[in-house]
Each structure stands twice: as C-alpha cells, then as structure tokens.
Design an enzyme around this catalytic site. Structure first.
Site, PDB file in Angstrom:
ATOM      1  CB  THR A 182       8.506 -23.067   7.777  1.00  0.00           C
ATOM      2  OG1 THR A 182       9.743 -22.845   7.306  1.00  0.00           O
ATOM      3  CG2 THR A 182       7.962 -21.737   8.579  1.00  0.00           C
ATOM      4  N   GLY A 212      16.682 -17.010   6.208  1.00  0.00           N
ATOM      5  CA  GLY A 212      14.932 -16.609   5.449  1.00  0.00           C
ATOM      6  C   GLY A 212      14.298 -15.370   6.443  1.00  0.00           C
ATOM      7  CG  ASP A 213      10.195 -16.281   5.171  1.00  0.00           C
ATOM      8  OD1 ASP A 213      11.027 -17.338   5.046  1.00  0.00           O
ATOM      9  OD2 ASP A 213       9.088 -15.985   4.930  1.00  0.00           O
TER      10      ASP A 213
HETATM   11  N1  ASP Z   1      10.379 -19.807   4.370  1.00  0.00           N
HETATM   12  C1  ASP Z   1      11.424 -20.421   4.978  1.00  0.00           C
HETATM   13  C2  ASP Z   1      12.748 -19.603   4.631  1.00  0.00           C
HETATM   14  O1  ASP Z   1      12.976 -19.536   3.713  1.00  0.00           O
HETATM   15  C3  ASP Z   1      11.274 -22.567   4.811  1.00  0.00           C
HETATM   16  C4  ASP Z   1      10.096 -22.752   4.601  1.00  0.00           C
HETATM   17  O2  ASP Z   1       8.447 -22.345   4.646  1.00  0.00           O
HETATM   18  O3  ASP Z   1      10.060 -23.820   4.305  1.00  0.00           O
HETATM   19  O4  ASP Z   1      14.100 -20.027   5.136  1.00  0.00           O
END
Ligand code: ASP
Length: 316
Positions: A182, A212-213
């Site tokens: 990300t 996701g977050d």
């Molecule tokens: N935090 C992101 C998610 O859970 C994944 C990532 O950080 O690559 O969608």
C-alpha cells in the site's frame, strides 16, 4: 529573547511517504526491486515537495505524491495492485484534510486509474465520504476522471503471487508475499495545515467484497490540524479494529504525546492484537515520524531545508 529550540527548528513544510511494510530485509529484496522502489519513492517525494515548496497545500501535495506511486508497478496501488481471488483488481483509497477534517474515500473501484483522485472528488464534489463499487466508478466518469480497463492494473509479479497463494493452502491470508505494498503520504504545508492520503489494492486473493483499513477514515487514514496526519499499511483487519490512525491522533491531542511515542504505542497495541505493518505521521509542529512492527517499511521523507531520505530496512 531567542525562540525555544523546537520552534527554531520547525520546518516550513514536511512530507512523509510510504510504499508498504513487511518482510523487507537486506538480501530478500532483489536489486531490481530495490532500485525500482527507490526511484518510485524519490519520484513521489519530488512530486509532493514541488507542491509544498511553491506554497501549495498539504492536500494537493499528498494527492500528487500518491498518484505517482499509483502509476508505479512496484507498489500495491493503481498499476501493480494485487489480484483478488477472482483475478481482478478492486482498489481502495482515501484522502483527508486536517483543516476541517473533510474527507473522501473510495472502496472496490475497478476502472478508475487514480483512486486517490476519485477520493478527492468524493470529498469535494459529493455530499458523501465513502463511495463503493460500480457507483464509485460511475461517479468518477461523471467527474471526468480517467478510466482504464481493469487489466491495465495487471503485472506479472502480482499474478504469480495469486497463483502461488492458490497453489499453497498453507499460506496465510495476510502475508502471501510477506509484504504490504500500500502507498500513502502525509504532509504539513507552509500554512501549518496537515493532510493524509492512502491508496491500495488491498490483500492478494481477497474475496467477498473485502475492504481493508486504507479507505476507512480513522483506521488507515486520518488528518486533524489539532493533532497530526497518519497513513497506514499492514494487515488491515487489525488496523480497523484498533482504529489506528485516529487513535494516534487522539493520543497526540488528548495526551500531548510526541508523534513518535503515539505511533509506537498504537503500533505495539496493534501488534498485541496480531496486526503487522506500519504508519507514517506528521503534524503542525513539523515533527515527522514513522513506526512499524515489521522488519522493514518502504518509506521516505523530505522537508523545507531538511535532509531528504528514502529507507527500506529496520536498522537504518
Ligand atoms: N492495509 C492494506 C489492506 O489491508 C494492505 C496493505 O497495507 O498493503 O487492505
């Protein structure tokens, strides 16, 4: 009377970026990957710094930096996003302005080239904060944002990560390549305002409309001039449960903690739940910080008159 040391040192603007966290260790990153990630992070720092150095706003700077990383296949956002179980890409992004806590976000977009630009449109041109799925892309078209075929986001490396996951049912949900890719940026501008932006393809092999977050305000992204701006990367489910980005801002605001202490404390609490990853933080004080509970995190920072750095590993 001389100013206190901290006031004297406050930079005119700051910019911190990340390109994901995980098992990023010397010897485990190929020279090609290392050079590509380094060039991508530097290009993003260039784009954001240019905005800030010419007196532009933090919100424009974080968008500019993230758009560069969305176009770079080395990162899990935009082009280079991970594949879902059905071999598609569903993209999540968020942007937030610390001046008034205005925010926009998009989840499961499939055809918009720059999801962070769509998040910005949601913030500025709609009465909503979060749009998802086909409706989000319809709104993007109505706003004149560039559309691409979903296959435009494909890369061979991400495809092989999906194939590997499908072939090995012992691989966990959260760490198929033991790296989260990300991207995100946080900035403080010359007016002392902060902003944050995050963009992601989510997790390899995600199913059932998983979000996701990153696009959830308060989890993976938050900005508040009264505290700080945060962008996260990691195992999103845990970051949602901890409310990572807002929790860091709340500690700064209510407890008066430094950004580093607040970030370290919240990352430790997230780890106690089982969550891995990292955050970048900056605030109106000019402090820049990052914290991660993985071996490494792709990250970089720049500030007016300050040294610029790009780092990968935990011991730098
Ligand atoms: N935090 C992101 C998610 O859970 C994944 C990532 O950080 O690559 O969608």
């Amino acid at each position: 009377m001389p100013l206190p040391a901290q006031a004297q040192q406050k930079p005119e603007w700051t910019l911190v970026i990340h390109g994901g966290a995980g098992i990023i260790e010397k010897g485990k990153v190929t020279p090609e990957q290392e050079a590509g990630v380094q060039a991508g992070l530097n290009a993003a720092l260039d784009a954001g710094s240019k905005v800030l150095a010419s007196g532009g706003s933090a919100i424009d700077a974080v968008q500019a930096a993230v758009q560069v990383l969305e176009d770079d296949r080395h990162f899990n956002a935009g082009r280079g996003a991970v594949f879902t179980w059905d071999a598609n890409h569903t993209l999540d992004a968020a942007i937030m302005d610390g001046r008034d806590r205005n925010a926009g976000a998009v989840a499961s977009s499939t055809t918009t080239r720059h999801p962070v630009a769509l998040a910005r449109k949601v913030m500025e041109k709609s009465p909503h904060v979060l749009l998802a799925g086909a409706g989000a892309d319809q709104f993007a078209r109505e706003q004149g944002l560039e559309q691409v075929d979903n296959s435009w986001f494909d890369t061979a490396e991400r495809r092989s990560q999906l194939d590997k996951m499908k072939a090995d049912d012992k691989l966990g949900w959260f760490d198929v390549d033991l790296k989260y890719g990300t991207v995100g940026a946080v900035a403080m501008d010359a007016q002392g305002h902060v902003a944050a932006a995050t963009s992601t393809g989510g997790l390899t092999g995600k199913r059932w409309g998983r979000i996701g977050d990153s696009p959830l305000i308060g989890a993976g992204t938050y900005a508040d001039d009264r505290a700080c701006a945060v962008s996260a990367t990691g195992s999103g489910e845990y970051f949602i449960r901890e409310g990572v980005a807002h929790e860091i801002c709340a500690r700064v605001r209510f407890k008066g903690e430094s950004l580093k202490l607040a970030a370290d404390t919240v990352m430790a609490e997230t780890k106690a739940l089982g969550g891995t990853g990292g955050v970048i933080v900056t605030g109106p004080s000019g402090e820049m910080a990052w914290s991660f509970n993985t071996p490494g995190m792709y990250r970089g920072k720049a500030s007016a008159g300050g040294a610029r750095s790009v780092e990968f590993y935990g011991d730098q």
